[in-house]
Motif scaffolding. Structure first.
Motif, short mmCIF file in Angstrom:
data_model
loop_
_atom_site.label_atom_id
_atom_site.label_comp_id
_atom_site.label_asym_id
_atom_site.label_seq_id
_atom_site.Cartn_x
_atom_site.Cartn_y
_atom_site.Cartn_z
N UNK A 33 -34.52 22.80 -50.40
CA UNK A 33 -35.59 22.13 -51.15
C UNK A 33 -36.79 21.91 -50.24
N UNK A 34 -37.99 22.18 -50.76
CA UNK A 34 -39.23 21.90 -50.06
C UNK A 34 -40.13 21.05 -50.94
N UNK A 35 -41.19 20.51 -50.34
CA UNK A 35 -42.10 19.63 -51.07
C UNK A 35 -43.55 20.01 -50.78
N UNK A 36 -44.32 20.20 -51.85
CA UNK A 36 -45.76 20.45 -51.76
C UNK A 36 -46.47 19.34 -52.53
N UNK A 37 -47.46 18.71 -51.91
CA UNK A 37 -48.27 17.69 -52.56
C UNK A 37 -49.68 18.25 -52.74
N UNK A 38 -50.26 17.99 -53.88
CA UNK A 38 -51.59 18.54 -54.14
C UNK A 38 -52.43 17.57 -54.95
N UNK A 39 -53.72 17.63 -54.69
CA UNK A 39 -54.75 16.96 -55.50
C UNK A 39 -55.93 17.92 -55.48
N UNK A 40 -56.99 17.56 -54.76
CA UNK A 40 -58.09 18.52 -54.59
C UNK A 40 -57.65 19.68 -53.69
N UNK A 41 -56.80 19.36 -52.71
CA UNK A 41 -56.22 20.37 -51.83
C UNK A 41 -54.71 20.20 -51.84
N UNK A 42 -54.03 21.22 -51.40
CA UNK A 42 -52.57 21.20 -51.38
C UNK A 42 -52.07 21.38 -49.95
N UNK A 43 -50.95 20.76 -49.63
CA UNK A 43 -50.34 20.93 -48.31
C UNK A 43 -48.83 20.78 -48.44
N UNK A 44 -48.13 21.31 -47.43
CA UNK A 44 -46.66 21.25 -47.40
C UNK A 44 -46.24 19.95 -46.75
N UNK A 45 -45.57 19.09 -47.51
CA UNK A 45 -45.10 17.81 -46.98
C UNK A 45 -43.70 17.92 -46.39
N UNK A 46 -42.92 18.90 -46.83
CA UNK A 46 -41.57 19.13 -46.30
C UNK A 46 -41.24 20.60 -46.46
N UNK A 47 -40.88 21.30 -45.39
CA UNK A 47 -40.49 22.71 -45.51
C UNK A 47 -39.15 22.85 -46.20
N UNK A 48 -38.80 24.06 -46.55
CA UNK A 48 -37.51 24.30 -47.20
C UNK A 48 -36.37 23.87 -46.27
N UNK A 49 -35.49 23.03 -46.78
CA UNK A 49 -34.41 22.49 -45.97
C UNK A 49 -33.25 22.08 -46.87
N UNK A 50 -32.04 22.03 -46.28
CA UNK A 50 -30.89 21.49 -46.99
C UNK A 50 -30.84 19.97 -46.92
N UNK A 51 -31.69 19.38 -46.10
CA UNK A 51 -31.71 17.93 -45.91
C UNK A 51 -32.48 17.28 -47.06
N UNK A 52 -31.81 17.07 -48.19
CA UNK A 52 -32.48 16.52 -49.36
C UNK A 52 -32.91 15.07 -49.11
N UNK A 53 -32.23 14.36 -48.21
CA UNK A 53 -32.62 12.98 -47.90
C UNK A 53 -33.99 12.95 -47.24
#
Length: 317
Positions: free
Chosen positions: A134-154
């Motif tokens: 699982x990875x996380x991308x946050x976006x508004x006016x711009x987008x960035x990667x908040x968490x790369x793909x990982x098995x660490x869901x916590x």
């Protein structure tokens, strides 16, 4: 069971005997003194029965046995269950535009801000993705990667909880968020690659149309699931600037082969979770992992203790 990492090390056990046979002997220098029997009886018991002498002779043998045992590497191998791997790569793309500050969302019977709802929904969703990368991308006016793909869901859940509005602007660039998520999945080797896009508005700050990015997702073989957050949508309230563009989100999902959902309650969230769980997994099996526990330190400590006793006893003579 206890085993040895280097059992061939026990071939060194007869080495001292071989050395005694092959190496030339040397006459021992002794200061022995023959005493009359009457005087010998008056000496302490240890000196008479030779117990201390026998102990000193046994210490080198024990020292050598301990050293060889430590070198052999005693260990215990214990099988543990490996993490089940689903074969999915999943990126969660969350909208952090200014409209997320609106307090008009109902979740679990409470009225909360849209950001609080997204955090609660996102964390619950990620917590159920054990076995997915699982990875996380946050976006508004711009987008960035908040968490790369990982098995660490916590870790991904913590990244969701720490998200704040304003760090990437206040307008909404859905195409930008989706594009960054696709970039993280573009070179992935998983057979199932998924983007879950959560937004509460319409694309207001993008130079690329969301439909074009959805077409790219289809060409890459990435399935996009969209979640429309908020009580109002532009299909029923076209003049509401804070209404979510459900039509655009639905088109994105359908173009890529996914589905679009409206989330107002926890029941809606359960529907999203069930849909993701129906994705075809690659069924990658992982054999049980083996955990090794080393015990060489104990015979090594015994050998060290024997060497100290030998050194002290020789100085006392």
């Amino acid at each position: 069971m206890i085993g040895f990492a280097m059992p061939l090390a026990f071939l060194l056990l007869p080495l001292p005997l071989i050395a005694m046979r092959l190496l030339p002997g040397r006459e021992a220098v002794t200061g022995a003194l023959v005493l009359p029997q009457s005087i010998g009886r008056s000496l302490p018991g240890e000196a008479r029965d030779g117990v201390s002498v026998r102990v000193r002779r046994a210490l080198p043998i024990l020292l050598w046995l301990s050293l060889v045992t430590a070198l052999a590497g005693p260990e215990q191998l214990s099988p543990v269950e490996a993490l089940p791997v689903s074969g999915r790569d999943l990126v969660l793309a969350i909208d952090l535009s200014g409209s997320m500050e609106q307090t008009d969302f109902s979740l679990d019977g409470e009225t909360v801000t849209r950001l609080d709802a997204v955090k609660r929904v996102g964390k619950r969703f990620v917590a159920g993705r054990a076995g997915d990368r699982v990875g996380l991308v946050l976006f508004a006016e711009k987008a960035y990667v908040a968490a790369p793909l990982t098995f660490d869901v916590a870790a991904v859940s913590r990244a969701i909880d720490e998200a704040i509005i304003g760090i990437s602007g206040r307008s909404t660039a859905i195409a930008g968020g989706l594009g960054v998520a696709l970039k993280r999945l573009e070179k992935g080797e998983a057979r199932s690659r998924v983007v879950v896009l959560l937004s509460d508005g319409a694309d207001t700050s993008g130079h690329v149309l969301p439909a074009d990015v959805a077409g790219l997702a289809k060409r890459l073989g990435v399935t996009v699931y969209t979640i429309a957050l908020g009580p109002e949508d532009r299909e029923t309230r076209p003049n509401d600037p804070d209404a979510v563009d459900t039509k655009a989100l639905r088109e994105i999902a359908e173009t890529s082969g996914g589905r679009s959902f409206r989330v107002r309650t926890t029941a809606d969230l359960e529907a999203v979770t069930a849909a993701i769980d129906r994705l075809e997994a690659s069924g990658l099996d992982r054999p049980p992992a083996t955990v090794r526990q080393d015990f060489w330190i104990y015979p090594a400590m015994l050998a060290f203790a024997c060497s100290i006793v030998l050194l002290v006893s020789r100085r006392a003579l």
